[in-house]
Enzyme design. Structure first.
Site, PDB file in Angstrom:
ATOM      1  N   GLU A  79     -37.327   5.840  29.122  1.00  0.00           N
ATOM      2  CA  GLU A  79     -38.262   5.944  30.261  1.00  0.00           C
ATOM      3  C   GLU A  79     -39.704   6.034  29.772  1.00  0.00           C
ATOM      4  OE1 GLU A  79     -36.171   9.151  32.191  1.00  0.00           O
ATOM      5  OE2 GLU A  79     -34.545   7.755  32.636  1.00  0.00           O
ATOM      6  N   GLU A 131     -29.000   5.159  23.189  1.00  0.00           N
ATOM      7  CA  GLU A 131     -28.917   5.143  24.649  1.00  0.00           C
ATOM      8  C   GLU A 131     -29.146   3.726  25.151  1.00  0.00           C
ATOM      9  OE1 GLU A 131     -29.727   9.291  26.349  1.00  0.00           O
ATOM     10  OE2 GLU A 131     -31.674   8.328  26.136  1.00  0.00           O
ATOM     11  N   HIS A 162     -37.816   8.241  24.408  1.00  0.00           N
ATOM     12  CA  HIS A 162     -36.847   8.010  25.486  1.00  0.00           C
ATOM     13  C   HIS A 162     -37.175   6.677  26.165  1.00  0.00           C
ATOM     14  CE1 HIS A 162     -34.657   8.406  29.243  1.00  0.00           C
ATOM     15  NE2 HIS A 162     -33.883   9.260  28.595  1.00  0.00           N
ATOM     16  N   SER A 197     -24.968   7.938  31.148  1.00  0.00           N
ATOM     17  CA  SER A 197     -23.934   8.248  32.136  1.00  0.00           C
ATOM     18  C   SER A 197     -22.716   8.959  31.535  1.00  0.00           C
ATOM     19  CB  SER A 197     -23.522   6.975  32.886  1.00  0.00           C
ATOM     20  OG  SER A 197     -24.642   6.439  33.578  1.00  0.00           O
ATOM     21  N   GLY A 221     -28.500   6.554  33.781  1.00  0.00           N
ATOM     22  CA  GLY A 221     -28.670   6.849  35.202  1.00  0.00           C
ATOM     23  C   GLY A 221     -28.073   5.810  36.132  1.00  0.00           C
ATOM     24  N   ASN A 263     -31.121  16.582  29.055  1.00  0.00           N
ATOM     25  CA  ASN A 263     -32.495  16.149  29.355  1.00  0.00           C
ATOM     26  C   ASN A 263     -32.672  16.247  30.869  1.00  0.00           C
ATOM     27  OD1 ASN A 263     -34.891  14.830  29.776  1.00  0.00           O
ATOM     28  ND2 ASN A 263     -34.142  12.800  29.166  1.00  0.00           N
ATOM     29  N   TRP A 264     -33.403  17.276  31.288  1.00  0.00           N
ATOM     30  CA  TRP A 264     -33.523  17.526  32.729  1.00  0.00           C
ATOM     31  C   TRP A 264     -34.535  16.603  33.399  1.00  0.00           C
ATOM     32  CZ3 TRP A 264     -33.777  23.661  32.452  1.00  0.00           C
ATOM     33  CH2 TRP A 264     -32.531  24.118  32.012  1.00  0.00           C
ATOM     34  N   LYS A 265     -35.282  15.863  32.627  1.00  0.00           N
ATOM     35  CA  LYS A 265     -36.301  14.951  33.163  1.00  0.00           C
ATOM     36  C   LYS A 265     -37.229  15.704  34.134  1.00  0.00           C
ATOM     37  CE  LYS A 265     -33.117  11.214  32.361  1.00  0.00           C
ATOM     38  NZ  LYS A 265     -32.689   9.861  32.656  1.00  0.00           N
ATOM     39  N   GLY A 286     -28.333  13.149  30.813  1.00  0.00           N
ATOM     40  CA  GLY A 286     -29.339  13.224  31.868  1.00  0.00           C
ATOM     41  C   GLY A 286     -28.760  13.859  33.118  1.00  0.00           C
ATOM     42  N   GLY A 287     -28.360  13.033  34.066  1.00  0.00           N
ATOM     43  CA  GLY A 287     -27.905  13.505  35.382  1.00  0.00           C
ATOM     44  C   GLY A 287     -26.893  14.644  35.328  1.00  0.00           C
TER      45      GLY A 287
HETATM   46  C1  PEP Z   1     -30.893   9.989  29.586  1.00  0.00           C
HETATM   47  O1  PEP Z   1     -31.792   9.738  30.365  1.00  0.00           O
HETATM   48  O2  PEP Z   1     -31.139  10.335  28.408  1.00  0.00           O
HETATM   49  C2  PEP Z   1     -29.524   9.854  30.066  1.00  0.00           C
HETATM   50  C3  PEP Z   1     -28.576   9.690  29.187  1.00  0.00           C
HETATM   51  O3  PEP Z   1     -29.354   9.877  31.431  1.00  0.00           O
HETATM   52  P1  PEP Z   1     -27.944   9.798  32.232  1.00  0.00           P
HETATM   53  O4  PEP Z   1     -26.986  10.738  31.522  1.00  0.00           O
HETATM   54  O5  PEP Z   1     -28.279  10.244  33.608  1.00  0.00           O
HETATM   55  O6  PEP Z   1     -27.494   8.394  32.143  1.00  0.00           O
END
Ligand code: PEP
Length: 250
Positions: A97, A167, A95, A212, A173, A9-11, A233-234
């Site tokens: 967010e 999640e 999600h 993470s 994040g 997920n590149w956001k 994500g990251g």
């Molecule tokens: C996400 O936002 O779906 C996620 C898992 O982010 P991160 O891997 O950066 O925690």
């Protein structure tokens, strides 16, 4: 046996140039990721570009969100048929967010799930508790409520056409990963809840962990019985980091 899926997920990250480089790096290394299925979810405006760049690769395309509506006067929205036009296979819905920053509640998320499914997309339904909710001991209640909204609208059979991503919000994040045991416990709860309604659906549905995930912790997380891959994500923003996670899925 369920196939491992790793979805990035590149956001709201990247530029025309950086996304070309990222896709080149991921496609170059994807062949070494064995049987792991891989998907990437770029920002909407880059979906046509990424769709072209992924042609002929094993990597699937997904969106980070979709409208609950089919067409019409909904300024700023993107419909599922538009996503289909560019070969999207997956659509992330709910999600944390979207839920926390844009006020998208369980019912709205369920309608987005329904729209994605109706259009033939595979929804990746995100569920998970906040830190406060975990500390109150209501993680399972929160996750059950989020799932129930979808099951009430679409029925249990619909879950078989979807992917669930657990999640924990406190792990997204933040660099704090749920331990493999903490994650497995919630995944087992989710599968058990689904099994109570339909064993076949519970056996089939892929349940991803997100929060993470890195190359260094992916293998241990993915080796847990009810963890079928990750939503990343990251670490999906650098090809080498993402590929290390994909390889851990083998
Ligand atoms: C996400 O936002 O779906 C996620 C898992 O982010 P991160 O891997 O950066 O925690």
């Amino acid at each position: 046996m369920r196939q491992t899926l790793v979805a990035g997920n590149w956001k709201m990250n990247g530029s025309l140039e950086s996304i070309k480089q990222l896709v080149a790096g991921i496609t170059a290394g994807a062949a070494d990721s064995g049987d792991t299925a891989i998907a990437v979810c770029p920002p909407f405006v880059y979906i046509p570009l990424v769709s072209e760049l992924l042609a002929g690769s094993k990597i699937a395309l997904g969106s980070q969100d979709n409208s609950d509506q089919e067409a019409g006067a909904f300024t700023g929205e993107i419909s599922c048929s538009m996503l289909n036009d560019f070969g999207c296979r997956y659509a992330i819905v709910g999600h944390s967010e979207r839920r926390a920053l844009y006020g998208e509640d369980d019912d709205f998320t369920a309608r987005k799930f329904a729209a994605a499914r109706k259009a033939g997309l595979t929804p990746i339904l995100c569920v998970g508790e906040s830190l406060e909710e975990r500390e109150q001991g209501i993680t399972e209640d929160v996750v059950a409520r989020q799932l129930d909204a979808v099951i009430k609208l679409e029925g249990i059979a619909a879950i078989a056409d979807a992917v669930i991503a657990y999640e924990p919000v406190w792990a997204i994040g933040t660099g704090k990963t749920a331990s493999p045991r903490q994650a497995q416990d919630v995944h087992a709860f989710i599968r058990g809840k689904l099994a109570g309604l339909d064993q076949g659906v519970a056996d089939k549905v892929q349940i991803l962990y997100g929060g993470s995930v890195k190359g260094s912790n992916a293998k241990e997380l993915f080796s847990m019985q009810d963890i079928d891959g990750g939503l990343i994500g990251g670490a999906s923003l650098a090809a080498d980091d993402f590929l290390a996670i994909c390889t851990a899925g083998n």
